[in-house]
Design an enzyme around this catalytic site. Structure first.
Site, mmCIF file in Angstrom:
data_model
loop_
_atom_site.group_PDB
_atom_site.id
_atom_site.type_symbol
_atom_site.label_atom_id
_atom_site.label_comp_id
_atom_site.label_asym_id
_atom_site.label_seq_id
_atom_site.Cartn_x
_atom_site.Cartn_y
_atom_site.Cartn_z
ATOM 1 C CG ASP A 16 -2.012 -1.016 1.147
ATOM 2 O OD1 ASP A 16 -2.099 -1.700 0.109
ATOM 3 O OD2 ASP A 16 -2.756 -1.158 2.127
ATOM 4 N NE ARG A 97 -0.270 2.826 14.163
ATOM 5 C CZ ARG A 97 0.357 2.107 13.244
ATOM 6 N NH1 ARG A 97 1.567 2.413 12.843
ATOM 7 N NH2 ARG A 97 -0.242 1.060 12.713
ATOM 8 C CG ASP A 126 -3.386 2.560 13.686
ATOM 9 O OD1 ASP A 126 -3.244 2.747 14.911
ATOM 10 O OD2 ASP A 126 -3.218 1.454 13.147
ATOM 11 C CB SER A 177 -4.441 -6.069 7.968
ATOM 12 O OG SER A 177 -3.950 -4.979 8.699
HETATM 13 N N1 ARG Z 1 -6.957 -2.660 16.730
HETATM 14 C C1 ARG Z 1 -5.642 -2.248 17.066
HETATM 15 C C2 ARG Z 1 -5.616 -0.791 17.416
HETATM 16 O O1 ARG Z 1 -6.473 -0.062 17.027
HETATM 17 C C3 ARG Z 1 -4.641 -2.590 16.004
HETATM 18 C C4 ARG Z 1 -4.811 -1.875 14.683
HETATM 19 C C5 ARG Z 1 -3.882 -2.316 13.565
HETATM 20 N N2 ARG Z 1 -4.083 -3.688 13.277
HETATM 21 C C6 ARG Z 1 -3.651 -4.352 12.201
HETATM 22 N N3 ARG Z 1 -3.873 -5.614 12.167
HETATM 23 N N4 ARG Z 1 -3.063 -3.766 11.217
HETATM 24 O O2 ARG Z 1 -4.716 -0.354 18.079
#
Ligand code: ARG
Length: 401
Positions: A16, A97, A126, A177
């Site tokens: 991506d 993040r 995110d 993912s």
């Molecule tokens: N649900 C988790 C959060 O919001 C992880 C998000 C990213 N997950 C992923 N499989 N790419 O912190």
């Protein structure tokens, strides 16, 4: 939307963000691309990502190791706050993040970039964490989120990559993912989208499925000083080393697999699988030592603060002043959380089997059932009368209702 001139792209090296590297200058008329890839302990070949970014036309490609800062500034407070969102998720993705946002804003300033681009979709948490974070640090920074704007789906990305000479990764990882760092791994989508479907055992890379874990228990002793993990089995270590050691040992014992349906900030429920062997072990041990060294009043109150701290992290609000205030409380509450905890790691369980502290609010002489105890049992009589007084009166008057 201001026309970006130079863009810092948060680049993972995956499909991506590689598409974004070409798409952004196509869409925004030849702007220059600078990529940023951080080593947060995800265990990927980041030099490869750097070369790929340069091959795809980035004018600069930065790879920065921020593991130490991540461990010290984010993971230590998470342990001290026993941070688990909705009592389960140790927040690995969420915590990372904010540091990414900080480094990105700094790099944008250093490279004269006016825009930061990230690869989040419009459905997740995110995007909220990055954008609130970036704006808190620099309200004038432009932000673009091509995947959200473009509504790019996996299949579209593959077609776009083929048309634009973007090398497809050997292994397309298209089933799931995944996001990973020192604190854990988050896995979603594919068959996991059915919340009633048991996760296939081959999705795990940090924790063994418990049924494949050794039959022998592994005992690990963790030392804390003021709530900060400082040693494993008496061996002083940095936070990174402790996390790595416990990911290895607890992971081997099948500890730290979490299957949960969580409430995202944007109102959606999602099903996610987490692997977090070190996080689960450290929080389990820390919470035990904290209870041992704190009064009943502290023990009743602190979980509320912990919960709120974790929620702020989950919900994009690391930079809110409330987080700092709560953290100041958490730090003082940890002043006497010093000692050792013995944890038994066995087939998916991290069970505390012993604790020791010079600050333990625990007196064997008082509690013992052997003769020679120092607790005056007669004190209990008057205590019970006053403690239950209003309840007893209320029961009497109940007859009048
Ligand atoms: N649900 C988790 C959060 O919001 C992880 C998000 C990213 N997950 C992923 N499989 N790419 O912190």
């Amino acid at each position: 939307m201001v026309q970006p001139k130079r863009v810092v792209l948060l680049y993972s090296g995956g499909l991506d963000t590689s598409c974004m590297l070409k798409w952004i200058p196509q869409k925004y008329d030849g702007c220059e691309m600078v990529t940023l890839t951080l080593d947060m302990g995800q265990g990927e070949d980041l030099e490869f990502a750097k070369q790929k970014a340069l091959d795809l036309g980035a004018i600069e490609a930065h790879v920065i190791d921020v593991r130490e800062e991540f461990a010290n500034r984010f993971l230590i407070p998470a342990v001290q706050a026993n941070a688990l969102y909705q009592q389960q998720y140790p927040l690995a993705t969420a915590l990372a993040r904010y540091l990414i946002a900080e480094v990105a804003v700094d790099l944008a300033h250093r490279t004269g970039s006016d825009t930061i681009a990230h690869g989040c979709t419009g459905k997740g948490n995110d995007q909220v964490r990055f954008e609130v974070g970036i704006r808190s640090l620099d309200p004038d920074m432009n932000i673009i989120a091509p995947i959200r704007e473009w509504d790019l789906m996996r299949d579209d990305a593959i077609i776009y990559a083929k048309e634009n000479d973007i090398p497809l990764p050997d292994q397309l990882n298209k089933d799931y993912s995944v996001d990973a760092n020192l604190w854990g791994r988050s896995i979603e989508s594919g068959v996991l989208e059915d919340p009633n479907h048991e996760p296939p055992s081959d999705i795990y890379t940090m924790a063994q499925p418990p049924e494949q874990a050794p039959d022998q228990a592994d005992y690990v002793t963790i030392t804390f000083e003021k709530g900060v993990p400082t040693a494993v089995d008496q061996q002083p270590m940095s936070m990174i080393q402790i996390v790595e050691t416990l990911n290895e040992r607890a992971g081997k014992a099948g500890v730290g697999i979490i299957d949960m349906v969580e409430d995202r900030v944007v109102g959606l429920k999602s099903r996610e699988i987490y692997e977090a062997p070190a996080a689960v072990t450290l929080i389990t041990a820390h919470r035990d030592l904290e209870r041992f060294t704190s009064t009943i009043h502290q023990n009743e109150f602190k979980p509320m603060i912990d919960q709120r701290w974790g929620e702020l992290i989950y919900k994009g609000l690391w930079f809110d002043p409330l987080r700092e205030s709560l953290q100041a409380f958490v730090e003082t509450a940890n002043e006497r959380v010093t000692g050792t905890v013995k944890v038994k790691l066995y087939k998916g369980h991290a069970q505390v089997v012993g604790r020791e502290s010079e600050f333990g609010i625990y007196d064997e002489n008082l509690i013992t059932y052997q003769s020679g105890h120092t607790f005056n049992q007669e004190d209990a009589v008057g205590f019970i009368q006053l403690w239950g007084l209003s309840t007893v009166i209320a029961q009497k008057s109940k007859e009048k209702v």
